[in-house]
Motif scaffolding. Structure first.
Motif, short mmCIF file in Angstrom:
data_model
loop_
_atom_site.label_atom_id
_atom_site.label_comp_id
_atom_site.label_asym_id
_atom_site.label_seq_id
_atom_site.Cartn_x
_atom_site.Cartn_y
_atom_site.Cartn_z
N VAL A 11 -30.38 26.89 25.19
CA VAL A 11 -31.84 26.90 25.08
C VAL A 11 -32.33 26.53 26.55
O VAL A 11 -33.33 27.07 26.78
CB VAL A 11 -31.98 25.64 23.90
CG1 VAL A 11 -33.45 25.53 23.94
CG2 VAL A 11 -31.60 26.12 22.71
N PHE A 12 -31.67 25.50 27.10
CA PHE A 12 -32.09 25.07 28.57
C PHE A 12 -32.25 26.31 29.35
O PHE A 12 -33.19 26.61 30.12
CB PHE A 12 -31.46 24.17 28.94
CG PHE A 12 -31.53 23.70 30.50
CD1 PHE A 12 -32.45 22.76 30.69
CD2 PHE A 12 -30.91 24.11 31.58
CE1 PHE A 12 -32.83 22.19 31.80
CE2 PHE A 12 -31.36 23.89 32.75
CZ PHE A 12 -32.15 22.82 32.93
N SER A 13 -31.15 27.02 29.37
CA SER A 13 -31.06 28.42 30.34
C SER A 13 -32.29 29.45 30.08
O SER A 13 -32.87 29.90 30.91
CB SER A 13 -29.74 28.82 30.48
OG SER A 13 -30.02 30.30 30.38
N LEU A 106 -33.27 19.53 22.27
CA LEU A 106 -32.52 18.88 23.53
C LEU A 106 -32.74 19.98 24.60
O LEU A 106 -33.13 19.46 25.77
CB LEU A 106 -31.11 18.60 23.21
CG LEU A 106 -30.91 17.48 22.05
CD1 LEU A 106 -29.38 17.02 22.30
CD2 LEU A 106 -31.57 16.31 22.73
N GLY A 107 -32.57 21.12 24.31
CA GLY A 107 -32.60 22.14 25.47
C GLY A 107 -33.89 22.33 26.21
O GLY A 107 -34.16 22.23 27.34
N SER A 154 -42.16 14.68 25.65
CA SER A 154 -41.94 16.10 25.34
C SER A 154 -41.22 16.35 24.01
O SER A 154 -41.90 17.30 23.18
CB SER A 154 -40.90 16.78 26.70
OG SER A 154 -40.00 17.25 26.17
N ALA A 155 -40.34 15.48 23.60
CA ALA A 155 -39.95 15.43 22.12
C ALA A 155 -41.33 15.32 21.33
O ALA A 155 -41.42 16.01 20.07
CB ALA A 155 -38.72 14.59 21.78
N GLY A 242 -39.09 9.77 19.80
CA GLY A 242 -39.36 11.06 20.06
C GLY A 242 -38.10 11.90 19.67
O GLY A 242 -38.38 12.73 18.81
N LEU A 243 -36.86 11.45 20.33
CA LEU A 243 -35.57 12.49 19.85
C LEU A 243 -35.43 12.31 18.53
O LEU A 243 -35.02 13.28 17.92
CB LEU A 243 -34.57 11.95 20.63
CG LEU A 243 -34.62 12.42 22.27
CD1 LEU A 243 -33.41 11.93 23.09
CD2 LEU A 243 -34.73 13.92 22.19
N ILE A 244 -35.58 11.06 17.86
CA ILE A 244 -35.12 10.96 16.37
C ILE A 244 -36.08 11.65 15.35
O ILE A 244 -35.68 12.52 14.65
CB ILE A 244 -35.31 9.48 16.03
CG1 ILE A 244 -34.07 8.76 16.57
CG2 ILE A 244 -35.30 9.34 14.28
CD1 ILE A 244 -33.92 7.25 16.30
N LEU A 245 -37.53 11.43 15.86
CA LEU A 245 -38.41 12.21 15.00
C LEU A 245 -38.42 13.83 15.15
O LEU A 245 -38.45 14.63 14.11
CB LEU A 245 -39.84 11.83 15.44
CG LEU A 245 -40.24 10.53 15.16
CD1 LEU A 245 -41.82 10.10 15.58
CD2 LEU A 245 -40.08 10.42 13.47
N SER A 246 -38.10 14.23 16.33
CA SER A 246 -38.05 15.73 16.74
C SER A 246 -36.91 16.61 16.01
O SER A 246 -36.99 17.44 15.47
CB SER A 246 -38.32 15.97 18.00
OG SER A 246 -37.08 15.34 18.94
N THR A 247 -35.74 15.96 16.23
CA THR A 247 -34.53 16.42 15.57
C THR A 247 -34.57 16.41 14.15
O THR A 247 -34.17 17.54 13.39
CB THR A 247 -33.25 15.76 15.97
OG1 THR A 247 -33.22 14.43 15.77
CG2 THR A 247 -32.94 16.07 17.29
#
Lengths: 254, 332
Positions: A11-13, A106-107, A154-155, A242-247
């Motif tokens: 995804v990052f790439s 994450l990406g 960002s998340a 952010g990371l918890i909510l977004s995933t």
């Protein structure tokens, strides 16, 4: 390689490739912070204000604020691009593949953070050109702090984009109503202490204020300042939420 | 290869519960091409989203290539390719980059993903567009990119949601040539939805019609037409004899409907080719002079109207239509 890491790299790439193909877009995307830096910053320095930073100069007080501003603005376009892909067929296309849902967040977050890092380097370089003294270890430590916050913001913008489907109205209402008050009430442009008491009180519960204060201390190399610790706690909290909510939003299905 | 059993899906809209899919079951055999038809809002897209793991069913189960979509979504995702209604390639991304990303999403190594990207570009005749972004492509080319994205990992099952909508006739023909080639060379199982009934009629081995969230017909185009619509006979006789001619038609075997329109008698009947000479003899015996006679095979449209009372139009809008009148009949 574990699947999550490989998928995140995929995804990052995907997200970073267009930026690498036309690096100018990274510079264009930072137009607003750059304008504030050059135009507003120069005026602020010109006033000869004593901004109470102890050892540092006015630029060293102002630049961390601009970096935080950039971290607040950057996720807007990230959320906007995700909203486009949610409404188009792109996100659906990814969700039909076996790619990890967490990796999709994450990406993208990783790409946003790398982009912000590159922009921060450009801002710092410009400020040096304008006469700022650079405390290199301090500046690097500031970047680390802001990177952690950028991951969270960002998340969060992705959570908001997912919640705003399909019209996107919610995304714009929330961002337009939040970004500027958060910015102004964190003392990015001018010290909050200069305002009336109620304003300082509101600023004191704004998590971004802690990060701005921490970033300013770090930027001048004052690693042991109490504000560094509170800034770090605020940044980690934003990132974790952010990371918890977004995933979670991603796994629940779109 | 595909087994949907008792699929049901409800959505909550405020306090109301909307039943998008009530009861959908069907099987698709390996290598088969099945067309899923239905008026707008019949539950096609929701069904497709459940079959492709995008949406968990409220009840019922999906098995694809032997895997339960609820228990092993990863296995199901490995096996399927999906071409949705909307464009799947990102606006800022070059076509080839997107195809490589897609291959990587399925776990291909970078080198293999690159090789597969070049292969599908070649297969779909869009190699020249590899370095372009979608915005610079025509509608037909973009659609081919979407299909290329669905094929990168050599899926054994391909889902196509309205693959030909918005394409001009040439692009449609090209698209179908590609689909037929995939079936011939890879024995790929295909489930598609379409608003072009003529496509379903010519290309699909089997047709499943859904309406109001239920399967209301399942069979080959020919069986559906024979069972659910029947052929039409049209004869033109002197106006004074029309009622008598209609009465004679009622006596024939296999008649399901007789109407008159001025001088024309319309008879819905099984196996009209064989019935026409018999009917003409019957009329001749009663000294009714026939000036014109024709047979019309029903279209899928007739099947559709008979079943749903609705006409499926290319625009995607379903309009009310009367069920008992022959439509668009040409009197030869």
């Amino acid at each position: 390689m574990p699947k999550l890491i490989r998928d995140t790299a995929t995804v990052f790439s995907r997200e970073i490739t267009p930026e690498l193909r036309s690096p100018v877009s990274i510079v264009l995307a930072m137009g607003q912070p750059l304008l504030f830096l050059v135009l507003f910053g120069s005026m602020l320095v010109g006033t000869g204000a004593d901004l109470g930073t102890g050892t540092g100069d006015v630029w060293q007080w102002f630049v961390p604020g601009i970096l935080v501003m950039m971290c607040l603005m950057g996720p807007l376009s990230a959320g906007h691009s995700m909203l486009g892909e949610l409404n188009g067929g792109q996100m659906e296309r990814f969700l039909v593949t076996p790619i990890s849902r967490t990796a999709i967040i994450l990406g993208r977050t990783g790409k946003d953070t790398v982009t912000l890092f590159a922009q921060a380097v450009l801002i710092a370089a410009t400020a040096i050109g304008l006469g700022m003294r650079l405390h290199l270890p301090g500046a690097l430590a500031t970047m680390v702090l802001l990177t952690v916050m950028a991951v969270g913001l960002s998340a969060l913008s992705y959570v908001l984009a997912i919640a705003s489907r399909p019209s996107g109205n919610l995304f714009w209402i929330v961002t337009q109503m939040l970004i500027f008050p958060i910015m102004l009430l964190s003392g990015i442009l001018l010290p909050v202490d200069a305002g009336p008491g109620w304003l300082s009180a509101v600023a004191a519960i704004n998590p971004v204020t802690f990060i701005v204060d921490g970033a300013r201390a770090l930027f001048t190399g004052d690693f042991l300042s109490a504000s560094v610790l509170s800034g770090a706690i605020a940044a980690v909290a934003i990132a974790a939420i952010g990371l918890i909510l977004s995933t979670r939003a991603m796994k629940r299905g779109i | 290869m595909i087994r949907a059993e008792g699929l049901r899906r409800t959505f909550k809209a405020g306090r109301e519960t909307i039943e998008a899919v009530r009861d959908v079951s069907f099987d698709v055999a390996t290598g088969e091409l099945l067309a899923l038809l239905g008026p707008n809002g019949a539950g096609k897209s929701t069904t497709l989203r459940m079959l492709t793991t995008l949406l968990p069913p409220t009840a019922g189960s999906v098995h694809i290539a032997g895997h339960d979509a609820a228990r092993e979504p990863g296995r199901v995702r490995d096996a399927i390719g999906y071409v949705g209604q909307k464009n799947a390639s990102g606006e800022n991304h070059r076509i080839r980059d997107e195809l490589i990303t897609q291959g990587r999403c399925y776990g291909l190594k970078r080198r293999d993903a690159q090789r597969r990207a070049d292969e599908v570009l070649e297969t779909l005749g869009i190699s020249d567009m590899a370095a372009r972004v979608p915005g610079t492509l025509s509608g037909g080319q973009r659609r081919r990119v979407d299909i290329a994205l669905g094929l990168v990992h050599n899926p054994s099952v391909l889902f196509l949601d309205e693959p030909s909508t918005g394409l001009d006739p040439d692009s449609r023909a090209g698209l179908w040539a590609q689909i037929q080639r995939l079936r011939r060379e890879h024995r790929i199982t295909i489930l598609l939805t379409t608003h072009h009934l003529d496509e379903a009629d010519r290309m699909a081995e089997r047709i499943v019609i859904v309406d109001q969230g239920r399967v209301i017909a399942n069979g080959t185009a020919d069986t559906l037409k024979a069972d659910l619509a029947g052929d039409w006979l049209h004869v033109t006789v002197p106006a004074a004899d029309a009622a008598r001619a209609a009465g004679l038609a009622d006596l024939m075997a296999g008649v399901s409907d007789v109407t008159t329109e001025g001088r024309t008698v319309n008879v819905r009947i099984a196996d009209a080719d064989a019935a026409l000479p018999a009917y003409l003899r019957l009329l001749d015996h009663d000294s009714i002079r026939v000036t014109r006679a024709s047979v019309r095979r029903p279209s899928l449209d007739d099947v559709f109207i008979n079943l749903t009372g609705l006409r499926l139009e290319e625009s995607g809008d379903a309009h009310e239509a009367t069920t008992d009148e022959p439509t668009g009949a040409t009197h030869a």
